[in-house]
Scaffold this motif. Structure first.
Motif, PDB file in Angstrom:
ATOM      1  N   ASP A   1       5.739  46.931  88.789  1.00  0.00           N
ATOM      2  CA  ASP A   1       6.625  46.536  88.538  1.00  0.00           C
ATOM      3  C   ASP A   1       7.636  47.912  89.913  1.00  0.00           C
ATOM      4  O   ASP A   1       8.477  46.947  90.910  1.00  0.00           O
ATOM      5  CB  ASP A   1       7.872  47.123  87.775  1.00  0.00           C
ATOM      6  N   CYS A   2       6.439  48.928  90.448  1.00  0.00           N
ATOM      7  CA  CYS A   2       7.662  49.800  91.081  1.00  0.00           C
ATOM      8  C   CYS A   2       8.851  49.831  90.429  1.00  0.00           C
ATOM      9  O   CYS A   2       9.613  50.528  91.757  1.00  0.00           O
ATOM     10  CB  CYS A   2       8.104  48.992  92.227  1.00  0.00           C
ATOM     11  N   SER A   3       8.740  50.660  89.703  1.00  0.00           N
ATOM     12  CA  SER A   3       9.938  51.141  88.608  1.00  0.00           C
ATOM     13  C   SER A   3       9.880  52.674  88.492  1.00  0.00           C
ATOM     14  O   SER A   3       8.955  53.207  87.679  1.00  0.00           O
ATOM     15  CB  SER A   3       9.860  50.402  87.261  1.00  0.00           C
ATOM     16  N   VAL A   4       9.559  53.051  90.241  1.00  0.00           N
ATOM     17  CA  VAL A   4       9.767  54.897  90.077  1.00  0.00           C
ATOM     18  C   VAL A   4      11.092  55.530  89.007  1.00  0.00           C
ATOM     19  O   VAL A   4      10.817  57.165  89.114  1.00  0.00           O
ATOM     20  CB  VAL A   4       9.575  54.689  91.559  1.00  0.00           C
ATOM     21  N   LYS A   5      11.553  55.044  88.917  1.00  0.00           N
ATOM     22  CA  LYS A   5      12.875  55.935  88.051  1.00  0.00           C
ATOM     23  C   LYS A   5      12.279  56.313  86.776  1.00  0.00           C
ATOM     24  O   LYS A   5      12.542  57.065  86.376  1.00  0.00           O
ATOM     25  CB  LYS A   5      14.121  54.918  87.460  1.00  0.00           C
ATOM     26  N   ASN A   6      10.855  55.430  86.482  1.00  0.00           N
ATOM     27  CA  ASN A   6      10.306  55.585  84.974  1.00  0.00           C
ATOM     28  C   ASN A   6       9.342  57.484  85.340  1.00  0.00           C
ATOM     29  O   ASN A   6       7.967  57.315  84.010  1.00  0.00           O
ATOM     30  CB  ASN A   6       9.638  54.911  83.637  1.00  0.00           C
ATOM     31  N   LYS A   7       9.417  57.821  86.276  1.00  0.00           N
ATOM     32  CA  LYS A   7       7.821  59.100  86.407  1.00  0.00           C
ATOM     33  C   LYS A   7       8.107  59.714  85.571  1.00  0.00           C
ATOM     34  O   LYS A   7       8.453  59.692  84.942  1.00  0.00           O
ATOM     35  CB  LYS A   7       8.690  59.106  87.739  1.00  0.00           C
ATOM     36  N   MET A   8       6.464  59.765  85.460  1.00  0.00           N
ATOM     37  CA  MET A   8       6.488  61.223  84.263  1.00  0.00           C
ATOM     38  C   MET A   8       6.259  62.606  84.913  1.00  0.00           C
ATOM     39  O   MET A   8       6.255  63.750  84.889  1.00  0.00           O
ATOM     40  CB  MET A   8       4.485  60.235  83.899  1.00  0.00           C
TER      41      MET A   8
END
Length: 160
Positions: free
Chosen positions: A74-81
């Motif tokens: 989803d290219c959801s980069v807000k939830n990066k590890m």
């Protein structure tokens, strides 16, 4: 005797360094092929345990983040590890399985700046060559690995 043990330890460390391959990734927004650019670029590359990915970019223009599989899709980069801000970024692939990377700069991931790799257990078969010629920091690692092998050969000749 103590010298021989020290040389043996040096050999063990040197051989572990020499076995890891480096894979240089030109970390940028793809101008062609969109999201398939990186998968096409590295399609014939085998990633083994303890290999090193070198994301080649200029600090401030991109970054590298690690993501879950769903966030990667989803290219959801807000939830990066994890986040790496300084280029070039070197990441050791220290486990088997899938790794998911993207750039978290606005719209970069959705424009195709994302990469997934599947890491296999190390094998005795020859490793694939890096997809792109090494940059300066990667070259230094390559020189270090070569130097380690040279030290190992010298130590063996001294011991035997």
């Amino acid at each position: 005797m103590a010298t021989n043990i020290g040389i043996l330890l040096l050999l063990i460390v040197a051989s572990s360094l020499a076995q890891a391959a480096q894979h240089v990734v030109p970390w940028m927004i793809p101008t062609t092929q969109g999201s398939s650019f990186y998968s096409n670029l590295l399609a014939k590359t085998t990633f083994n345990l303890n290999d090193i990915l070198v994301f080649n970019y200029t600090t401030g223009t991109h970054n590298v983040v690690t993501l879950s599989k769903d966030d990667f899709k989803d290219c959801s980069v807000k939830n990066k590890m994890e986040t790496f801000e300084v280029g070039p970024t070197m990441i050791k692939l220290n486990r088997t399985g899938e790794y998911y990377f993207a750039c978290a700069f606005p719209a970069h991931c959705s424009l195709g700046q994302k990469l997934s790799v599947n890491v296999m257990a190390s094998s005795s078969s020859p490793e694939a060559a890096p997809a792109v010629a090494p940059s300066s920091p990667a070259s230094r690692l390559s020189v270090a690995a070569t130097f380690s092998v040279l030290l190992m050969l010298i130590a063996i000749s001294i011991l035997f």
